[in-house]
Design a protein around this motif. Structure first.
Motif, PDB file in Angstrom:
ATOM      1  N   ILE A 170      44.298 -26.717  30.255  1.00 14.22           N
ATOM      2  CA  ILE A 170      44.286 -25.260  30.228  1.00 14.22           C
ATOM      3  C   ILE A 170      44.024 -24.780  31.648  1.00 14.22           C
ATOM      4  N   VAL A 171      44.869 -23.852  32.125  1.00 15.29           N
ATOM      5  CA  VAL A 171      44.745 -23.357  33.496  1.00 15.29           C
ATOM      6  C   VAL A 171      44.672 -21.833  33.486  1.00 15.29           C
ATOM      7  N   ILE A 172      43.673 -21.284  34.188  1.00 17.37           N
ATOM      8  CA  ILE A 172      43.620 -19.858  34.495  1.00 17.37           C
ATOM      9  C   ILE A 172      43.986 -19.734  35.967  1.00 17.37           C
ATOM     10  N   GLY A 173      45.121 -19.098  36.230  1.00 15.79           N
ATOM     11  CA  GLY A 173      45.691 -19.085  37.565  1.00 15.79           C
ATOM     12  C   GLY A 173      44.883 -18.290  38.577  1.00 15.79           C
ATOM     13  N   GLU A 174      45.246 -18.473  39.828  1.00 21.76           N
ATOM     14  CA  GLU A 174      44.543 -17.859  40.943  1.00 21.76           C
ATOM     15  C   GLU A 174      44.521 -16.335  40.811  1.00 21.76           C
ATOM     16  N   ARG A 175      43.343 -15.740  41.008  1.00 24.85           N
ATOM     17  CA  ARG A 175      43.121 -14.291  40.969  1.00 24.85           C
ATOM     18  C   ARG A 175      43.501 -13.669  39.619  1.00 24.85           C
ATOM     19  N   SER A 176      43.363 -14.422  38.547  1.00 28.67           N
ATOM     20  CA  SER A 176      43.657 -13.899  37.209  1.00 28.67           C
ATOM     21  C   SER A 176      42.368 -13.636  36.446  1.00 28.67           C
ATOM     22  N   PHE A 177      42.488 -12.807  35.394  1.00 32.89           N
ATOM     23  CA  PHE A 177      41.325 -12.371  34.619  1.00 32.89           C
ATOM     24  C   PHE A 177      41.617 -12.532  33.136  1.00 32.89           C
ATOM     25  N   VAL A 178      40.688 -13.141  32.419  1.00 30.59           N
ATOM     26  CA  VAL A 178      40.776 -13.282  30.961  1.00 30.59           C
ATOM     27  C   VAL A 178      39.679 -12.428  30.351  1.00 30.59           C
ATOM     28  N   GLY A 179      40.067 -11.495  29.464  1.00 32.28           N
ATOM     29  CA  GLY A 179      39.118 -10.544  28.899  1.00 32.28           C
ATOM     30  C   GLY A 179      38.323 -11.097  27.730  1.00 32.28           C
ATOM     31  N   THR A 180      37.539 -10.208  27.122  1.00 27.12           N
ATOM     32  CA  THR A 180      36.635 -10.564  26.029  1.00 27.12           C
ATOM     33  C   THR A 180      37.384 -11.107  24.811  1.00 27.12           C
ATOM     34  N   GLY A 181      36.802 -12.109  24.177  1.00 24.88           N
ATOM     35  CA  GLY A 181      37.258 -12.571  22.874  1.00 24.88           C
ATOM     36  C   GLY A 181      38.655 -13.135  22.852  1.00 24.88           C
ATOM     37  N   CYS A 182      39.100 -13.762  23.937  1.00 20.08           N
ATOM     38  CA  CYS A 182      40.428 -14.369  23.967  1.00 20.08           C
ATOM     39  C   CYS A 182      40.365 -15.820  23.504  1.00 20.08           C
ATOM     40  N   MET A 183      41.529 -16.348  23.124  1.00 16.74           N
ATOM     41  CA  MET A 183      41.634 -17.754  22.753  1.00 16.74           C
ATOM     42  C   MET A 183      42.772 -18.375  23.549  1.00 16.74           C
ATOM     43  N   LEU A 184      42.440 -19.424  24.302  1.00 12.80           N
ATOM     44  CA  LEU A 184      43.434 -20.172  25.059  1.00 12.80           C
ATOM     45  C   LEU A 184      43.514 -21.567  24.466  1.00 12.80           C
ATOM     46  N   LEU A 185      44.705 -21.917  23.977  1.00 19.66           N
ATOM     47  CA  LEU A 185      44.875 -23.187  23.282  1.00 19.66           C
ATOM     48  C   LEU A 185      45.428 -24.259  24.217  1.00 19.66           C
ATOM     49  N   LEU A 195      46.486 -10.620  33.987  1.00 16.85           N
ATOM     50  CA  LEU A 195      45.371 -10.203  33.146  1.00 16.85           C
ATOM     51  C   LEU A 195      45.699 -10.512  31.699  1.00 16.85           C
ATOM     52  N   ILE A 196      44.773 -11.156  31.011  1.00 20.10           N
ATOM     53  CA  ILE A 196      44.901 -11.412  29.573  1.00 20.10           C
ATOM     54  C   ILE A 196      44.016 -10.399  28.851  1.00 20.10           C
ATOM     55  N   ALA A 197      44.639  -9.507  28.088  1.00 21.57           N
ATOM     56  CA  ALA A 197      43.901  -8.432  27.426  1.00 21.57           C
ATOM     57  C   ALA A 197      42.948  -8.985  26.382  1.00 21.57           C
ATOM     58  N   ALA A 198      41.887  -8.244  26.125  1.00 24.64           N
ATOM     59  CA  ALA A 198      40.860  -8.657  25.174  1.00 24.64           C
ATOM     60  C   ALA A 198      41.469  -8.979  23.816  1.00 24.64           C
ATOM     61  N   LYS A 212      55.504 -15.175  34.849  1.00 19.42           N
ATOM     62  CA  LYS A 212      55.423 -14.217  35.945  1.00 19.42           C
ATOM     63  C   LYS A 212      54.124 -13.439  35.835  1.00 19.42           C
ATOM     64  N   ALA A 213      53.652 -12.949  36.960  1.00 14.03           N
ATOM     65  CA  ALA A 213      52.410 -12.193  36.993  1.00 14.03           C
ATOM     66  C   ALA A 213      52.541 -10.913  36.187  1.00 14.03           C
ATOM     67  N   GLY A 214      51.421 -10.488  35.595  1.00 15.86           N
ATOM     68  CA  GLY A 214      51.436  -9.245  34.838  1.00 15.86           C
ATOM     69  C   GLY A 214      50.309  -9.199  33.832  1.00 15.86           C
ATOM     70  N   ILE A 215      50.432  -8.253  32.900  1.00  9.95           N
ATOM     71  CA  ILE A 215      49.464  -8.109  31.815  1.00  9.95           C
ATOM     72  C   ILE A 215      50.041  -8.768  30.563  1.00  9.95           C
ATOM     73  N   TYR A 216      49.244  -9.637  29.947  1.00  9.12           N
ATOM     74  CA  TYR A 216      49.646 -10.306  28.708  1.00  9.12           C
ATOM     75  C   TYR A 216      48.695  -9.873  27.602  1.00  9.12           C
ATOM     76  N   ALA A 217      49.258  -9.568  26.424  1.00 10.68           N
ATOM     77  CA  ALA A 217      48.427  -9.096  25.318  1.00 10.68           C
ATOM     78  C   ALA A 217      49.051  -9.493  23.992  1.00 10.68           C
ATOM     79  N   GLY A 218      48.197  -9.624  22.965  1.00  8.31           N
ATOM     80  CA  GLY A 218      48.677  -9.864  21.604  1.00  8.31           C
ATOM     81  C   GLY A 218      48.448 -11.271  21.134  1.00  8.31           C
TER      82      GLY A 218
END
Length: 223
Positions: A170-185, A195-198, A212-218
């Motif tokens: 599992i990798v969280i890329g450079e200068r990225s943010f993972v919000g509250t209550g996320c699940m990374l499998l 940014l990974i939305a809450a 690609k860089a951006g906001i990911y949600a859902g």
């Protein structure tokens, strides 16, 4: 058998680490539980860990782990638990908050020298009350943040086709943010500067070429 993603920067550091045995394990348990101090840091160095300058390590519970490598300026808060990891690396000025649980299933480490690793690069941050399964590898890259509270990073899973348990990266890329209550499998990859939305769920990626860089949600998280 294991199924670990090919990340050469991680795989090159595949040396096995022997878990300390009693009485060293008991002495280590007591030392990690001490309040932060220069004396604690010196004792941890004597126990075989690499502890840099100006490192602050609050009372911590370390159970049957291998080697810890903390670069200069690392900060670790109070009440964190590390259980059965092979190796923990934190780069310069990296930080861990309070009451996080980081654990690994040691069975995989017998078959793969890359298993059981937490790696946090320079100035990366983990905040409070997260759960990280490092049965495979979890990596926070430079200036990334696992933010908010109560996210779950799960680096192993059951393959129902082959009827076996596999591990991944599992990798969280450079200068990225993972919000509250996320699940990374297993084999989830957060692109750099994203940014990974809450509350989002990040699934495995067979290839990172199309990310690609951006906001990911859902659920599953989409760009």
């Amino acid at each position: 058998m294991t199924d670990v993603s090919t990340l050469s920067d991680l795989e090159n550091d595949a040396s096995r680490v022997t878990v300390p045995k009693p009485p060293s394990r008991i002495l280590g348990l007591m030392t990690w539980a001490l309040p932060a101090s220069s004396v604690k840091n010196r004792l941890l160095r004597r126990l075989g860990h690499t502890i840099g300058d100006k490192v602050i390590i609050g009372p911590t519970l370390v159970l049957a782990c291998g080697t810890f490598v903390f670069a200069d300026g690392v900060s670790v808060g109070t009440g964190n638990v590390f259980r059965r990891l092979r190796r923990v690396d934190i780069g310069r000025n990296g930080a861990i908050g309070n009451f996080n649980l980081v654990s690994a299933s040691p069975e995989y480490q017998r078959f793969d020298g890359r298993a059981g690793v937490l790696r946090m690069s320079e100035e990366s941050i983990m905040t409070n009350r997260h759960y990280l399964d490092c049965s495979g590898i979890v990596e926070l890259r430079r200036r990334s943040m696992l933010g908010g509270v109560r996210s779950i990073l799960q680096s192993h899973e059951i393959d129902i086709v082959t009827n076996r348990t596999t591990i991944g990266v599992i990798v969280i890329g450079e200068r990225s943010f993972v919000g509250t209550g996320c699940m990374l499998l297993k084999n989830a990859h957060v692109p750099s500067e994203s940014l990974i939305a809450a509350g989002s769920v990040v699934l495995a990626r067979r290839s990172t070429d199309d990310l690609k860089a951006g906001i990911y949600a859902g659920n599953p998280a989409r760009w």
